[in-house]
Scaffold this active site. Sequence first.
Site, short mmCIF file in Angstrom:
data_model
loop_
_atom_site.label_atom_id
_atom_site.label_comp_id
_atom_site.label_asym_id
_atom_site.label_seq_id
_atom_site.Cartn_x
_atom_site.Cartn_y
_atom_site.Cartn_z
N ALA A 60 -4.67 -5.82 -1.61
CA ALA A 60 -4.39 -6.47 -0.34
C ALA A 60 -3.81 -5.46 0.64
O ALA A 60 -3.34 -4.40 0.22
CB ALA A 60 -3.38 -7.61 -0.54
N ASN A 85 -1.83 -5.69 7.13
CA ASN A 85 -2.04 -5.64 8.58
C ASN A 85 -1.15 -6.70 9.24
O ASN A 85 -1.11 -7.85 8.80
CB ASN A 85 -3.50 -5.93 8.91
CG ASN A 85 -4.44 -5.15 8.03
OD1 ASN A 85 -4.40 -3.93 8.03
ND2 ASN A 85 -5.22 -5.85 7.23
N HIS A 113 6.24 -6.76 3.57
CA HIS A 113 5.92 -5.64 4.48
C HIS A 113 5.98 -6.05 5.96
O HIS A 113 6.08 -5.18 6.82
CB HIS A 113 4.50 -5.14 4.22
CG HIS A 113 4.35 -4.15 3.10
ND1 HIS A 113 5.16 -3.06 2.94
CD2 HIS A 113 3.42 -4.07 2.11
CE1 HIS A 113 4.74 -2.36 1.88
NE2 HIS A 113 3.69 -2.96 1.36
N GLU A 127 2.91 -8.51 0.40
CA GLU A 127 2.40 -8.23 1.76
C GLU A 127 3.29 -8.86 2.82
O GLU A 127 3.52 -8.27 3.87
CB GLU A 127 0.94 -8.68 1.91
CG GLU A 127 -0.03 -8.12 0.87
CD GLU A 127 0.04 -6.62 0.65
OE1 GLU A 127 0.50 -5.90 1.55
OE2 GLU A 127 -0.34 -6.17 -0.45
N GLU A 138 6.39 1.21 -0.18
CA GLU A 138 5.68 0.52 -1.27
C GLU A 138 6.63 0.14 -2.41
O GLU A 138 6.47 -0.90 -3.03
CB GLU A 138 4.51 1.36 -1.78
CG GLU A 138 3.37 1.51 -0.77
CD GLU A 138 2.78 0.18 -0.28
OE1 GLU A 138 3.11 -0.87 -0.86
OE2 GLU A 138 2.01 0.19 0.69
N1 BES Z 1 -0.42 -1.07 1.69
C1 BES Z 1 -0.98 -1.46 0.45
C2 BES Z 1 -2.48 -1.43 0.41
C3 BES Z 1 -3.07 -0.05 0.28
C4 BES Z 1 -3.05 0.59 -0.95
C5 BES Z 1 -3.63 0.56 1.35
C6 BES Z 1 -3.58 1.84 -1.05
C7 BES Z 1 -4.15 1.83 1.26
C8 BES Z 1 -4.12 2.47 0.04
C9 BES Z 1 -0.53 -2.87 0.08
O1 BES Z 1 0.68 -3.27 0.60
C10 BES Z 1 -0.36 -2.86 -1.41
O2 BES Z 1 0.53 -2.21 -1.88
N2 BES Z 1 -1.22 -3.55 -2.12
C11 BES Z 1 -1.19 -3.57 -3.56
C12 BES Z 1 -0.72 -4.90 -4.05
C13 BES Z 1 0.66 -4.94 -4.57
C14 BES Z 1 0.97 -6.30 -5.15
C15 BES Z 1 1.05 -3.84 -5.52
C16 BES Z 1 -2.61 -3.37 -4.05
O3 BES Z 1 -3.52 -3.29 -3.23
O4 BES Z 1 -2.80 -3.27 -5.26
ZN ZN Z 2 2.39 -2.51 -0.29
#
Ligand code: BES
Ligand code: ZN
Length: 984
Positions: free
Chosen positions: A350, A353, A389, A386, A408
């Site tokens: 995810a 944005n 964030h 999300e 993160e």
């Molecule tokens: N900002 C990230 C998405 C992302 C990951 C964008 C790598 C670009 C490169 C998002 O907030 C995120 O961390 N998503 C995780 C989910 C989370 C529950 C660990 C994902 O995509 O696995």
């Molecule tokens: Zn994230």
Amino acid sequence: MGKGFYISKPVGIVSIILCAGALATIIALSVVYSEEKAKNNNQVSPTDGGTTSKPPVTTLAPSNEPWDKYRLPKNLVPDHYNLTLWPRLTPDLTTGLYIFTGESTVEFETTEETDLILIHSSKLNYTILENGHLARLTSVNSGVRVPLIKVSWLQSVTQYLVLQLDGKLMTGHRYHLYTKFTGELADDLGGFYRSEYMEDGVKKVVATTQMQPTDARKAFPCFDEPAMKAIFYITLIHDRGTVALSNGEEKGYPVTIDNQHVQKTVFEPTEKMSTYLLAFIVSDFDFINNTIDGVWIRIFARKPAIAAGQGEYALNKTGPILKFFEKYYNSSYPLPKSDQIALPDFNAGAMENWGLITYRETALLYDKEFSSNSNKQRIATIIAHELAHMWFGNLVTLRWWNDLWLNEGFASYVEYLGAHEAEPDWNVKDLIVLGDVHRVFAVDALASSHPLSSKEEDIQKPAQISELFDAISYSKGASVLRMLSDFLTEEVFTMGLRTYLSEFAFGNAVYTDLWKHLQMCLCTRISRTLRPTVNIIFPQAVDANGTELPDTVHNIMNTWVLQMGFPVVTIDTKTGVVSQKHFLLDPDSEVTAPSPFNYEWIVPIKWMKTGAVQSPYWLRGKSATNDAMKALGTEWVLANLNVVGYYRVNYDEENWGGITGLLILFFKLIPVINRAQLVDDAFNLARAKIISTVLALNTTKYLDKEREYMPWESALNNLDFFYLMFDRSEVYGPMQDYLRKQVTPLFNYYKTLTENWSKVPDGHMDQYNQVNAISLACRTGLEECQNLAKTWFKQWMDTNNNQIHPNLRSTVYCNAIAASGANEWEFAWSQFKNATIATEADKLRSALACTKQPWLLNRSYTLDPKMIRKQDATSTIVYIANNVIGQSLAWDFVRARWSYIFTQYGGGSFSFSNLINGVTKRFSTEFELQQLKQFKEDNAEVGFGSGTLAVDQSIERTTANIKWIAENKQNVLNWFRDETKPVF
Ligand code: BES
Ligand code: ZN
């Protein structure tokens, strides 16, 4: 996934390798070709004016010019952008390509005079304007002389549009930069890209975006750095009948452009924000919505998914989670709306944005007919992640990517708090120990690990930025923040967080700003609270206000943030000596990275003695004595309660003996999380040769009485290593016998609890452990289990009515397919092709890899996006590698096809590190080590992107595995034999 899984006839993997080989050659050749071509075409000729040209590109060797540097100069600061984009959802008739067109004006201010404009731009084709250049420059204020553009070109390596001017832009003045451009709406999952699915036999196309970290520049020219915040006025042009979404609220009306009757959707201007958080989407999706305290919440997805109610769970949980974070941050949600959308093709899980969160379908859509409790938990936690964030990351953004770990790591910690709010009965907060702490211990125990924090100057290129999205940033970040919140108390942690957010709202910060705010709140609280005693253990506490901490937040946290790894704390309960040492999985590995703290940490230790919780102890320096930790007679000490500390614990032999004895006789005296910890610590200490493997194996002896999920899961994770090392050796049989013996009582327990498998256990954790019971019982060959799986699967095949509970599907499918032949596999394959929900397709995709027939394994898995979506390619290869029969097939595939996989399946997600770790995790021979080293050497030019570190980690892990097997195989074999000897 609608009829979305449009899969063509299965084709053999071998032929695909050949096809892909040919394709890769063509790609490689065309890259060389286009580079050569670009060299002859690197400046705009004024006579080209007025047409869309091939972008002039330079590929000169890097020099020290500003356009050869990856970071933007700080002399121009954007204020706002006016951006119109028009994605075409049908291919261009002449080229066959899907494209988008765009126009943009950015208003920026000059903070220091300059005659050079650098703005990010990648893979865009610009229209040459009436001035003969790629852009037009005007002044915002009248009466100011605007310099003329001397030359304009695209610097492809550093991804800039470069404009050299004939005079200076004046300090304090504002200018407009106008461009007109086109780009490809490719299926590359980055920038402005295309997602496709089938609905009622019709192919549908979605235009959508993934900007983080550095792909906004693929959609329009922009100052594409997180600190270059601006306001965005977005307009999308799209076909009537389709829906356009972006960060702000939309207002649409019909217009006619170039004789085309289209829809123009204008969005409310955004707040001041970073480019990586932008999103633009055109689709014919449907939505459901509600409003909570004035915030409009919508869930978008493919029409059939919405019609089937698959968005309801997300909609119901979003409001409460949003409200929770408003309270937690003491700050109302900064936007009027919160959209969330499930996309058929999406690289990460995810993306946050601002105001328009994007998800892969499995991360947002829930259907009780198909989704397991694990799927449900993932949805709740990913929404929480999300939404967290929206404040931490979006409202306040870290200045540069080197601090990504805080962004993160923070979201990965508080996602558990948000999910707990959504599902208070689940005890989900405990699961951070398995999901993050234990997960990252495995990589952070390698000499090839790296510190959480990187220097700003070391992170420049997009590939370096992408590499930061790894388990260290996410899981170590989450673990050390949880530790911090625990030793500060949640009260102080949230107070500091709140003042941090309010100071930097709509701006940028660095990680030490958070430490400052936490320190400030700590001091205020302590000076406000009357404390009878200050600190008994550390009277030298440095804080002037008498904090309980042994040092400042900054100094304590530096030891966790600026050096890699973590300590193993050893408590000698005979002497009371507490000491620490850098924990290395392979004690012989060489740590070349210097540490500013000599691999010593300031360690908070929560502990208990003989079941009674004691006051916390701080360890500073290599070793210290704490008389309270001496144990006499039957006393025992247990440290790192609930695993809130980011370290492992070792004890003297007697205390270990006491604890393992306790596990066998009175295991309930030890908290559940610590039972999971004892198993994980013991197995890893044994791998690091700190304790014997026999002692580690002894911690599993009590499992025949254990019913809780966390200790079982921890044991299974560790025994998985034994399977990987021994499933091709003579240890396998006795190991299976032992584990079957241990799991049978658990299997029978669930059989009774579920009234012969007819009911679902009440508790979330119990539901998880039921899956463990079945998985391990079937894996170890318990006939009753295998028959159960085969019967359920056969019933489905015979009746075409799937009665298998969603929680059990993954394991039942896998075991049924493993235990049977082509018919079952064919059936699963056809179900996979026709799946109407991504979560079911995923379960089948992984189960298809469980077959024991190599020829079937060869059948379905390819890098053909028509067979397996690009987003799923790397995980599919890992599924095959998990199967002992598929291991070498997967490895051969990856090393033969690396450059193709790398160029086609890139993107800034974890997939490359997962892929490399996944296909090499069974490696334990010299031969495999040599192959791995060769792989690294052969592909040095191509690179490994986000998998760079994983290559070194795999080499280190393989080296350790070789030694471990040599030293342990016989002992382990003997131990399993002894434990399964018939008792007379
Ligand atoms: N900002 C990230 C998405 C992302 C990951 C964008 C790598 C670009 C490169 C998002 O907030 C995120 O961390 N998503 C995780 C989910 C989370 C529950 C660990 C994902 O995509 O696995
Ligand atoms: Zn994230």
